[in-house]
Design an enzyme around this catalytic site. Structure first.
Site, short mmCIF file in Angstrom:
data_model
loop_
_atom_site.label_atom_id
_atom_site.label_comp_id
_atom_site.label_asym_id
_atom_site.label_seq_id
_atom_site.Cartn_x
_atom_site.Cartn_y
_atom_site.Cartn_z
N GLU A 177 57.74 75.12 15.58
CA GLU A 177 58.29 74.04 16.41
C GLU A 177 59.82 74.03 16.37
O GLU A 177 60.46 73.03 16.02
CB GLU A 177 57.72 72.69 15.97
CG GLU A 177 56.21 72.64 16.20
CD GLU A 177 55.58 71.28 15.96
OE1 GLU A 177 56.14 70.51 15.16
OE2 GLU A 177 54.53 71.00 16.55
N GLU A 185 48.39 75.38 17.86
CA GLU A 185 48.02 74.09 17.24
C GLU A 185 47.49 73.15 18.29
O GLU A 185 48.12 72.99 19.36
CB GLU A 185 49.25 73.41 16.60
CG GLU A 185 49.70 73.98 15.29
CD GLU A 185 50.80 73.15 14.66
OE1 GLU A 185 50.81 71.92 14.79
OE2 GLU A 185 51.68 73.78 14.03
C1 BG6 Z 1 52.90 69.88 14.14
C2 BG6 Z 1 53.26 70.65 12.91
O1 BG6 Z 1 53.98 69.09 14.45
O2 BG6 Z 1 51.85 68.98 14.12
C3 BG6 Z 1 52.23 70.60 11.79
O3 BG6 Z 1 53.56 71.99 13.20
C4 BG6 Z 1 51.63 69.21 11.75
O4 BG6 Z 1 52.86 70.97 10.60
C5 BG6 Z 1 50.91 68.95 13.06
O5 BG6 Z 1 50.81 68.97 10.66
C6 BG6 Z 1 50.20 67.61 13.12
O6 BG6 Z 1 51.10 66.61 12.80
P1 BG6 Z 1 50.83 65.55 11.66
O7 BG6 Z 1 52.09 64.83 11.55
O8 BG6 Z 1 49.70 64.73 12.14
O9 BG6 Z 1 50.49 66.32 10.45
#
Ligand code: BG6
Length: 471
Positions: free
Chosen positions: A176, A370
């Site tokens: 990111e 993701e």
């Molecule tokens: C992304 C990141 O922003 O979202 C991850 O690359 C992160 O590291 C994922 O865990 C989900 O976000 P969160 O804050 O719910 O863990």
């Protein structure tokens, strides 16, 4: 229709799963200083945080993947994953970032992890830097704002490319990367004390990481000619709240500044045409050399990878509407969408829009690395009936299929967090994403036992049928 070689996968990050923060010769990283739930208060302004001592740091134990990796990868094998996205902790390889020689124990740990994945036919997809760096480099150089960090990162990249060249064929540079202009400590190890320089410092770090990315691309192609290396962007399409031209314009600007600006550097290898005006408005003056600009232009990435969780709505400055939280940014609440328990707006069609927009602009393959939903869950009868997760993932996979039918080249899909892990933004364990429940609570207490949720078998079937059976 998904192609035969579509990479069905799942993703995690070292500091959110490994634990064992001082074992195997590992050095302290920026992530090791992030407290539990209190971290939200400090994410955007961490100066005080690193000098405060907290009673609990989630990364220190996380879900103890370091000691459970065989069991966890066996579960990933049972899922039938084609790929597994994970990150290497720089501090396991170079504990301070400045050693002459790498730490053999750290290298060996990832050798073991890759061997285990390969044993189950799972292709590793490796992020070189996922929200962490050696704390020593923060103390000595104030992180990525100092260009000397670029060479140290290149050295680390060359070491891991050489070591894992026969095992890893997919690499990602910075997780990111667009987040660094808003989260300079989290994504760049830099503490900004002169608040009026916030934008300037953020864009300078982005520039330095873009140069480092070019050097990583160069090294990767030299050392592993059959590998592919991509950049990684957090992408939430920004919708105009209404068709008022000013709402349309302000959402266009927000999407550029927060998100796609970085893609211009990594994918096109140059600063976007609107840079001059943007930097004038933000009072940003960068230290850039011609040699660096040549590197950016020559060594662009092979593909774009994105995280996609949600979309946001935006409007002109004086417009008043209900707001909502999101992944590292908040915006206006879209009345047509439902939200997760953390306020992230659920928008599967937004993923089709995102894929089309990016492909339209850059014409390079896109890898969704993701996507998922965090939910508070309770173990009952040794499982969790997580139909809501199945519904969320199914709806998103359907839209990927639509985007592929639109003609977008999509390399693969990794859901986020196959095994429950600690949340990046809140440090909570109770924000659960997994197909596998891990018995640990928000204070790091529990048996650390793993339990399959209902969605586990569902995703196994999706992969087995190559996305034909989403039922
Ligand atoms: C992304 C990141 O922003 O979202 C991850 O690359 C992160 O590291 C994922 O865990 C989900 O976000 P969160 O804050 O719910 O863990």
């Amino acid at each position: 229709m998904f192609s035969k070689n579509f990479l069905w996968g799942a993703a995690t990050a070292a500091n959110q799963i490994e634990g064992a923060y001082l074992e195997g010769g590992k050095g302290l990283s920026t992530a090791d200083y992030l407290p539990g739930k209190e971290r939200i208060k400090y994410l955007f302004d961490p100066e005080q945080m690193i000098h405060t001592s907290f009673s609990f740091y989630p990364s220190h134990k996380a879900i103890d993947f370091y000691h459970h990796y065989k069991e966890d990868i066996r579960l990933l094998g049972q899922l039938g994953l084609k790929c597994y996205r994970m990150s290497i902790a720089w501090t396991r390889i170079f504990p301070t970032g400045e050693e002459e020689l790498p730490n053999e124990e750290g290298l060996k740990f990832y050798d073991n992890v890759f061997d285990e994945l390969i044993k189950y036919g799972i292709e590793p997809v490796v992020t070189l830097s996922h929200f962490e760096m050696p704390m020593y480099l923060v103390q000595k150089y104030n992180g990525w704002i100092d260009k000397r960090v670029i060479q140290l990162f290149e050295k680390y990249c060359r070491v891991v490319f050489n070591r894992y060249k026969d095992k890893v064929k997919y690499w990602l540079t910075f997780n990111e990367v667009n987040s660094v202009t808003k989260l300079p400590y989290h994504s760049g190890g830099t503490i900004i004390t002169e608040k009026e320089k916030f934008d300037e410092v953020g864009y300078q770090i982005l520039h330095n990481q873009a140069v480092a990315s070019s050097l990583a691309v160069k090294a990767c192609h030299e050392i592993i000619p059959d590998a592919q290396i991509g950049c990684m962007m957090q992408y939430s399409p920004i919708y105009p709240y209404s068709c008022h031209p000013e709402d349309v314009l302000s959402s266009l600007h927000l999407e550029r500044d927060r998100e796609t600006f970085s893609m211009e550097l990594f994918v096109r290898g140059e600063y976007p045409y609107y840079t001059k005006r943007l930097f004038k408005e933000l009072n940003v003056n960068l230290q850039v050399t011609q040699e660096e600009l040549n590197l950016l232009k020559t060594y662009t990435v092979d593909f774009i990878s994105i995280s996609y969780y949600m979309s946001l709505a935006w409007a002109r400055t004086d417009f008043v509407a209900e707001t909502t939280d999101g992944n590292q940014m908040s915006g206006l609440k879209n009345p047509y969408l439902e939200s997760s328990q953390w306020g992230w707006q659920i928008d599967p069609i937004g993923l089709r829009i995102a894929l089309n927009k990016l492909y339209d602009t850059y014409r390079v393959p896109i890898f969704i690395v993701e996507n998922g939903i965090g939910v508070k869950e309770k173990l009952e009868n040794n499982t969790v009936i997580d139909d809501y997760r199945i519904k969320y993932l199914r709806a998103h996979i359907e839209q990927i299929s639509e985007a592929i039918n639109d003609g977008v080249e999509v390399m693969g899909y990794c859901m986020w967090g196959p095994i429950d892990l600690i949340s990046n933004s809140t440090g909570e364990m109770s924000k659960r994403y997994g197909f596998v429940y891990v018995d640990v609570d928000d204070k790091g207490q529990g048996s650390f036992k793993r339990y399959k949720k209902k969605s586990f078998d569902w995703y196994r079937k999706v992969i087995k049928t190559n996305g034909e059976d989403l039922g």
